[in-house]
Structures are given as structure tokens and as C-alpha cells.
Design a protein around this motif. Sequence first.
Motif, PDB file in Angstrom:
ATOM      1  N   ASN A   1       5.736   3.433   7.201  1.00 51.11           N
ATOM      2  CA  ASN A   1       5.557   2.443   8.257  1.00 51.11           C
ATOM      3  C   ASN A   1       6.193   1.097   7.886  1.00 51.11           C
ATOM      4  OD1 ASN A   1       4.571   1.719  10.797  1.00 51.11           O
ATOM      5  ND2 ASN A   1       2.639   0.973   9.961  1.00 51.11           N
ATOM      6  N   LEU A   2       7.042   1.071   6.880  1.00 49.84           N
ATOM      7  CA  LEU A   2       7.606  -0.189   6.395  1.00 49.84           C
ATOM      8  C   LEU A   2       8.408  -0.964   7.439  1.00 49.84           C
ATOM      9  CD1 LEU A   2       8.534   0.714   2.715  1.00 49.84           C
ATOM     10  CD2 LEU A   2       6.633  -0.697   3.540  1.00 49.84           C
TER      11      LEU A   2
ATOM     12  N   LYS B   1       6.519  -7.116  11.549  1.00 52.16           N
ATOM     13  CA  LYS B   1       5.349  -7.957  11.838  1.00 52.16           C
ATOM     14  C   LYS B   1       5.269  -9.139  10.874  1.00 52.16           C
ATOM     15  CE  LYS B   1       2.796  -4.264  14.049  1.00 52.16           C
ATOM     16  NZ  LYS B   1       1.702  -3.299  13.956  1.00 52.16           N
ATOM     17  N   LEU B   2       5.609  -8.925   9.616  1.00 48.57           N
ATOM     18  CA  LEU B   2       5.665 -10.037   8.659  1.00 48.57           C
ATOM     19  C   LEU B   2       6.699 -11.057   9.125  1.00 48.57           C
ATOM     20  CD1 LEU B   2       5.083 -11.519   5.988  1.00 48.57           C
ATOM     21  CD2 LEU B   2       6.707  -9.957   4.883  1.00 48.57           C
ATOM     22  N   TRP B   3       7.860 -10.584   9.560  1.00 45.79           N
ATOM     23  CA  TRP B   3       8.921 -11.478  10.017  1.00 45.79           C
ATOM     24  C   TRP B   3       8.480 -12.256  11.257  1.00 45.79           C
ATOM     25  CZ3 TRP B   3      12.372 -14.346   8.329  1.00 45.79           C
ATOM     26  CH2 TRP B   3      13.412 -14.843   9.112  1.00 45.79           C
TER      27      TRP B   3
ATOM     28  N   ASP C   1       0.852  -1.190   0.000  1.00 45.47           N
ATOM     29  CA  ASP C   1       0.000   0.000   0.000  1.00 45.47           C
ATOM     30  C   ASP C   1       0.890   1.244   0.000  1.00 45.47           C
ATOM     31  OD1 ASP C   1      -1.687   2.147   0.569  1.00 45.47           O
ATOM     32  OD2 ASP C   1      -2.797   1.063   2.127  1.00 45.47           O
ATOM     33  N   PRO C   2       0.777   2.090  -1.028  1.00 50.44           N
ATOM     34  CA  PRO C   2       1.636   3.285  -1.091  1.00 50.44           C
ATOM     35  C   PRO C   2       1.554   4.176   0.145  1.00 50.44           C
ATOM     36  CG  PRO C   2       0.432   2.991  -3.143  1.00 50.44           C
ATOM     37  CD  PRO C   2      -0.118   1.988  -2.173  1.00 50.44           C
ATOM     38  N   SER C   3       0.426   4.174   0.823  1.00 46.45           N
ATOM     39  CA  SER C   3       0.299   5.017   2.016  1.00 46.45           C
ATOM     40  C   SER C   3       1.084   4.458   3.204  1.00 46.45           C
ATOM     41  CB  SER C   3      -1.173   5.187   2.394  1.00 46.45           C
ATOM     42  OG  SER C   3      -1.713   3.961   2.845  1.00 46.45           O
TER      43      SER C   3
END
Length: 140
Positions: free
Chosen positions: A56-57, A63-65, A50-52
Motif C-alpha cells: 500500500n506504499l 497521503k503523506l505528500w 509497517d512491514p504489512s
Amino acid sequence: MSQYILDTDHVSLILCNHPQVIANASLHQIAVTVITVQELFNGWIGRINDPSAVHNLPSLYSKLWTTVKYLQTIEILDFTSEADNCLKNLLKENPPLRKNRLQKDVRIAAIALSLNATIVTRNQRDFSLVPRLAIANWTL
């Protein structure tokens, strides 16, 4: 010992350190399905792309990790030919289950039925539509 299959929502609760769900999970033989893995990854990929979310990457990738690390600790059940046969029978015998919004839940249910396992979910509304499916909610 009965096998319990966590739906995607209950996995998310564990990842957010929900004490009651974690306590219950420690008492039982638990697993997740490959469908839940798909749902988790689809959710994270959508949020990360999401570009927005560009500011927050670090948090999103963290969280993905955390999700990846958790999935390495739990049994992941495949969508077998037995589950596929169960799914086909469910859809043939129960037309209301053919709704698009139920697609992944019915696949999870088919895996559970093929293994005589219990689904752990807060989604009573949708999973209760599946005949003969055992359901538990560890948040109550």
C-alpha cells in the motif's frame, strides 16, 4: 479576530475533505502547532514503516505528500518559551494533566493558552481538563 488552533484530529478531517470543518476553517483565522506536525508525521512514518503496508506504499506516500502540501498552506505555531512556561505551570498546578496519554494535548493547550487562542477539537474529554482553555468543535 480570534485565532483558532486545529488539533491533529481536525487537520485529519480537513485532509479527508470533511465539508463542515472545511467550511468553518474558511471563516476563521486558523493555525496548527508544531506538536500537531509531530503527531501527523509520526503517524505517517509508523504506517509507512509497517512491514504489512508494503503493498500500500503508493497510497500511503500520496497521503503523506498531501499532508506536507497542506502544512505548507497554514500557519504553524512554535513551542515558544511562553508556551513552555505555561506548560510547566499547568503540570505543577494540575497533577491529573501529567498522564502520559495527555502529553501532546497539554503541549498544544499550552501553546493556545500562551496566545489566548481557541483549540478546535472533538477531544472534549482531554482538553476540557485544562483550566481556562477555550475549546470549539467544528463537527457539531
